[in-house]
Scaffold this motif. Sequence first.
Motif, PDB file in Angstrom:
ATOM      1  N   VAL A  58      74.699  95.175  23.079  1.00 37.24           N
ATOM      2  CA  VAL A  58      76.082  94.947  22.350  1.00 37.24           C
ATOM      3  C   VAL A  58      76.017  96.196  21.523  1.00 37.24           C
ATOM      4  O   VAL A  58      77.492  96.878  21.372  1.00 37.24           O
ATOM      5  CB  VAL A  58      76.075  93.761  21.543  1.00 37.24           C
ATOM      6  CG1 VAL A  58      77.321  93.523  20.711  1.00 37.24           C
ATOM      7  CG2 VAL A  58      75.942  92.496  22.410  1.00 37.24           C
ATOM      8  N   ALA A  59      75.194  96.756  21.005  1.00 38.86           N
ATOM      9  CA  ALA A  59      75.234  97.956  20.014  1.00 38.86           C
ATOM     10  C   ALA A  59      76.076  99.039  20.701  1.00 38.86           C
ATOM     11  O   ALA A  59      76.732  99.839  20.315  1.00 38.86           O
ATOM     12  CB  ALA A  59      73.893  98.382  19.532  1.00 38.86           C
ATOM     13  N   GLY A  60      75.456  99.118  22.357  1.00 41.16           N
ATOM     14  CA  GLY A  60      76.161 100.010  23.039  1.00 41.16           C
ATOM     15  C   GLY A  60      77.495  99.986  23.125  1.00 41.16           C
ATOM     16  O   GLY A  60      78.208 101.003  23.297  1.00 41.16           O
ATOM     17  N   SER A  61      78.096  98.867  23.039  1.00 39.72           N
ATOM     18  CA  SER A  61      79.583  98.602  23.500  1.00 39.72           C
ATOM     19  C   SER A  61      80.306  98.454  22.082  1.00 39.72           C
ATOM     20  O   SER A  61      81.561  98.087  22.036  1.00 39.72           O
ATOM     21  CB  SER A  61      79.678  97.286  24.401  1.00 39.72           C
ATOM     22  OG  SER A  61      79.298  96.254  23.444  1.00 39.72           O
ATOM     23  N   ARG A  76      88.571 101.310  28.094  1.00 41.02           N
ATOM     24  CA  ARG A  76      88.811 100.618  29.692  1.00 41.02           C
ATOM     25  C   ARG A  76      87.476 100.474  30.292  1.00 41.02           C
ATOM     26  O   ARG A  76      87.136  99.543  30.664  1.00 41.02           O
ATOM     27  CB  ARG A  76      89.861 101.306  30.185  1.00 41.02           C
ATOM     28  CG  ARG A  76      90.173 100.685  31.614  1.00 41.02           C
ATOM     29  CD  ARG A  76      91.355 101.015  32.025  1.00 41.02           C
ATOM     30  NE  ARG A  76      91.916 100.405  33.179  1.00 41.02           N
ATOM     31  CZ  ARG A  76      91.719 101.161  34.245  1.00 41.02           C
ATOM     32  NH1 ARG A  76      91.144 102.151  34.363  1.00 41.02           N
ATOM     33  NH2 ARG A  76      91.930 100.321  35.408  1.00 41.02           N
ATOM     34  N   ARG A  77      86.679 101.663  30.352  1.00 41.23           N
ATOM     35  CA  ARG A  77      85.565 101.583  31.353  1.00 41.23           C
ATOM     36  C   ARG A  77      84.398 100.697  30.664  1.00 41.23           C
ATOM     37  O   ARG A  77      83.760 100.039  31.337  1.00 41.23           O
ATOM     38  CB  ARG A  77      84.939 102.987  31.000  1.00 41.23           C
ATOM     39  CG  ARG A  77      84.298 103.250  32.370  1.00 41.23           C
ATOM     40  CD  ARG A  77      84.088 104.790  32.654  1.00 41.23           C
ATOM     41  NE  ARG A  77      85.482 105.423  33.305  1.00 41.23           N
ATOM     42  CZ  ARG A  77      85.867 106.726  32.887  1.00 41.23           C
ATOM     43  NH1 ARG A  77      85.023 107.371  32.166  1.00 41.23           N
ATOM     44  NH2 ARG A  77      86.813 107.160  33.605  1.00 41.23           N
TER      45      ARG A  77
ATOM     46  N   TYR B  26      83.521  89.153   8.506  1.00 37.24           N
ATOM     47  CA  TYR B  26      82.008  89.863   8.981  1.00 37.24           C
ATOM     48  C   TYR B  26      82.239  91.321   8.404  1.00 37.24           C
ATOM     49  O   TYR B  26      83.256  91.891   8.678  1.00 37.24           O
ATOM     50  CB  TYR B  26      81.706  89.518  10.595  1.00 37.24           C
ATOM     51  CG  TYR B  26      81.552  88.151  10.860  1.00 37.24           C
ATOM     52  CD1 TYR B  26      80.378  87.771  10.446  1.00 37.24           C
ATOM     53  CD2 TYR B  26      82.312  87.508  11.657  1.00 37.24           C
ATOM     54  CE1 TYR B  26      80.018  86.166  10.948  1.00 37.24           C
ATOM     55  CE2 TYR B  26      82.109  86.345  12.002  1.00 37.24           C
ATOM     56  CZ  TYR B  26      80.795  85.781  11.590  1.00 37.24           C
ATOM     57  OH  TYR B  26      80.546  84.410  12.133  1.00 37.24           O
ATOM     58  N   ALA B  27      80.883  91.767   7.775  1.00 34.05           N
ATOM     59  CA  ALA B  27      80.954  93.261   7.729  1.00 34.05           C
ATOM     60  C   ALA B  27      80.559  94.098   8.764  1.00 34.05           C
ATOM     61  O   ALA B  27      80.945  95.120   8.686  1.00 34.05           O
ATOM     62  CB  ALA B  27      79.784  93.411   6.437  1.00 34.05           C
ATOM     63  N   SER B  28      80.131  93.483   9.779  1.00 31.46           N
ATOM     64  CA  SER B  28      79.771  94.539  11.047  1.00 31.46           C
ATOM     65  C   SER B  28      79.642  93.834  12.215  1.00 31.46           C
ATOM     66  O   SER B  28      79.449  92.460  12.077  1.00 31.46           O
ATOM     67  CB  SER B  28      78.531  95.424  10.741  1.00 31.46           C
ATOM     68  OG  SER B  28      77.462  94.516  10.826  1.00 31.46           O
ATOM     69  N   TRP B  29      79.733  94.402  13.409  1.00 27.79           N
ATOM     70  CA  TRP B  29      79.458  93.611  14.635  1.00 27.79           C
ATOM     71  C   TRP B  29      78.118  92.876  14.459  1.00 27.79           C
ATOM     72  O   TRP B  29      77.974  92.008  15.166  1.00 27.79           O
ATOM     73  CB  TRP B  29      79.653  94.581  15.731  1.00 27.79           C
ATOM     74  CG  TRP B  29      78.380  95.775  15.896  1.00 27.79           C
ATOM     75  CD1 TRP B  29      78.490  96.869  15.389  1.00 27.79           C
ATOM     76  CD2 TRP B  29      77.265  95.189  16.489  1.00 27.79           C
ATOM     77  NE1 TRP B  29      77.225  97.357  15.863  1.00 27.79           N
ATOM     78  CE2 TRP B  29      76.502  96.488  16.277  1.00 27.79           C
ATOM     79  CE3 TRP B  29      76.758  94.259  17.126  1.00 27.79           C
ATOM     80  CZ2 TRP B  29      75.270  96.524  16.918  1.00 27.79           C
ATOM     81  CZ3 TRP B  29      75.351  94.435  17.572  1.00 27.79           C
ATOM     82  CH2 TRP B  29      74.738  95.398  17.553  1.00 27.79           C
ATOM     83  N   GLU B  30      77.068  93.473  13.806  1.00 30.95           N
ATOM     84  CA  GLU B  30      75.703  93.017  13.867  1.00 30.95           C
ATOM     85  C   GLU B  30      75.674  91.471  12.999  1.00 30.95           C
ATOM     86  O   GLU B  30      75.146  90.621  13.606  1.00 30.95           O
ATOM     87  CB  GLU B  30      74.628  93.755  13.235  1.00 30.95           C
ATOM     88  CG  GLU B  30      74.051  94.883  14.013  1.00 30.95           C
ATOM     89  CD  GLU B  30      73.055  95.451  13.551  1.00 30.95           C
ATOM     90  OE1 GLU B  30      73.505  96.409  12.304  1.00 30.95           O
ATOM     91  OE2 GLU B  30      72.032  95.396  13.949  1.00 30.95           O
ATOM     92  N   HIS B  31      76.785  91.477  12.112  1.00 34.00           N
ATOM     93  CA  HIS B  31      76.984  90.196  11.326  1.00 34.00           C
ATOM     94  C   HIS B  31      77.420  89.146  12.501  1.00 34.00           C
ATOM     95  O   HIS B  31      77.048  87.939  12.457  1.00 34.00           O
ATOM     96  CB  HIS B  31      77.471  90.232  10.321  1.00 34.00           C
ATOM     97  CG  HIS B  31      77.071  90.803   9.186  1.00 34.00           C
ATOM     98  ND1 HIS B  31      76.877  92.462   8.809  1.00 34.00           N
ATOM     99  CD2 HIS B  31      76.424  90.355   8.239  1.00 34.00           C
ATOM    100  CE1 HIS B  31      76.289  92.503   7.990  1.00 34.00           C
ATOM    101  NE2 HIS B  31      75.738  91.500   7.376  1.00 34.00           N
ATOM    102  N   VAL B  66      82.937  91.503  21.442  1.00 34.56           N
ATOM    103  CA  VAL B  66      82.748  92.410  20.283  1.00 34.56           C
ATOM    104  C   VAL B  66      83.465  93.681  20.160  1.00 34.56           C
ATOM    105  O   VAL B  66      83.892  94.018  19.042  1.00 34.56           O
ATOM    106  CB  VAL B  66      81.054  92.764  20.199  1.00 34.56           C
ATOM    107  CG1 VAL B  66      80.779  93.842  19.071  1.00 34.56           C
ATOM    108  CG2 VAL B  66      80.492  91.468  19.732  1.00 34.56           C
ATOM    109  N   PRO B  67      83.539  94.429  21.079  1.00 29.18           N
ATOM    110  CA  PRO B  67      84.144  95.729  20.895  1.00 29.18           C
ATOM    111  C   PRO B  67      85.963  95.591  20.707  1.00 29.18           C
ATOM    112  O   PRO B  67      86.519  96.307  20.197  1.00 29.18           O
ATOM    113  CB  PRO B  67      84.245  96.553  22.271  1.00 29.18           C
ATOM    114  CG  PRO B  67      83.027  95.715  23.102  1.00 29.18           C
ATOM    115  CD  PRO B  67      82.995  94.495  22.645  1.00 29.18           C
TER     116      PRO B  67
END
Lengths: 223, 191
Positions: A58-61, A76-77, B26-31, B66-67
């Motif tokens: 998830v960090a990567g995205s 998009r990719r 949420y403060a960040s995606w990690e949260h 998430v994104p």
Amino acid sequence: MREFSRYVDRLIRRRRPQPFVMTAEEAEAVRAAIAIRAATSDEQEPRPEFIAGLRERVAGSAETFDPPRVTAPRGRRTFLIGTSAAAAAAAVAVAADRTLGGGPERPAVSTALDPADGGSWHRVLASSDLPGDGVVGFETDVVSGFVMRISGVLSARSGTCTHQGCRLGLNAPEKRLACPCHRTSFAYDGTVIRSQLPNPPAPLPSFHVREVDGEIQILLPRE
Amino acid sequence: MAIPRRKAEAAERTERALRAVPADAYASWEHIYNDNVARLYRLMFAKVGNRADAEDLTAEVFLAAVPRVRQAASVGEVRAYLLAVARTVLADHWRRTLGHQITTIDPGEFEQIPEPPAVPSTGAAAGRVARLLEALPERYRRILQLRFLENATIRETATSMQITIANAKVLQFRALRQAAAILDGEGGVDR
């Protein structure tokens, strides 16, 4: 019966069950098997390794977490890695992004991807699915939406809310497309009729649509 | 040494309290991830009944969602969004694999998933299964107990019940169909 038994067997032995073509009765029985297995299994909690591994992925995205986004082509990719749900939302968002420019001076009703940009026609329904006036939902590998025939005129619009990508539902009696997430609804022409959000979301993008040889087709960006 | 530990405990308590009553956003995606991943996995596991699929579907939801989450979105909005993505992902899963919508996720279901680790044997779901088995005729209950609670193979089950393997398979199928009817009668348990 053999395939059904094998499916249940794998479920009991903590293995991934194998897909097979099943009858409605077998589907019912599988549902009960899942309910019983899920409630009695010792695997109801996620493995720590899974949580850690997925965090990495998830960090990567998640580089694009801030600010609100979805810009082509990178976003998009990224999204197309997922399967249709993610891809559907993403592809529509990209189309919206291109056509709306994301600026404050949004047109009241957005226009579709221009055929001159390149693209290809995809069958979404048979003409017989929508013989007279009406609205029918469709989905392809990348987008979901609705095809409308109103006073005989065909149009097609995204079925993904422009706010956060939730899937819209058809409310035929009230002639609107309703978002289950934030009480927002759109008219068939894509304009926002009602929204609980302080800033109403953008109108729904449309698709170019045509009817050829008994098929209703929409124009999608070429991969 | 006692004082720092007490401090640490206090900090932990505060953190727990903050998690129980989350701030507006949420403060960040990690949260987002830390707060929801276990819950989402449990939800998916309840819907598919096996770890491999539950992990894949959980991953799919986070990688898709998430994104796209706005940083300013409130906790409730983020959860609603995760749930909406989860519903679509699960529906796609069934369409891809079995062609029937075996289970679905209801609106609001996410909030019902308990926050602390659920203890399987005492969980509400386990109690429901016990009641379900009780409601079944003797032979149906017996075969499901052997198979699902005692993890007996179909051959062992057949031997234990003094029937042929083919008959054990048929009996298992019928028992599960009746169980499904009971679950439906309860108002769509785990649908």
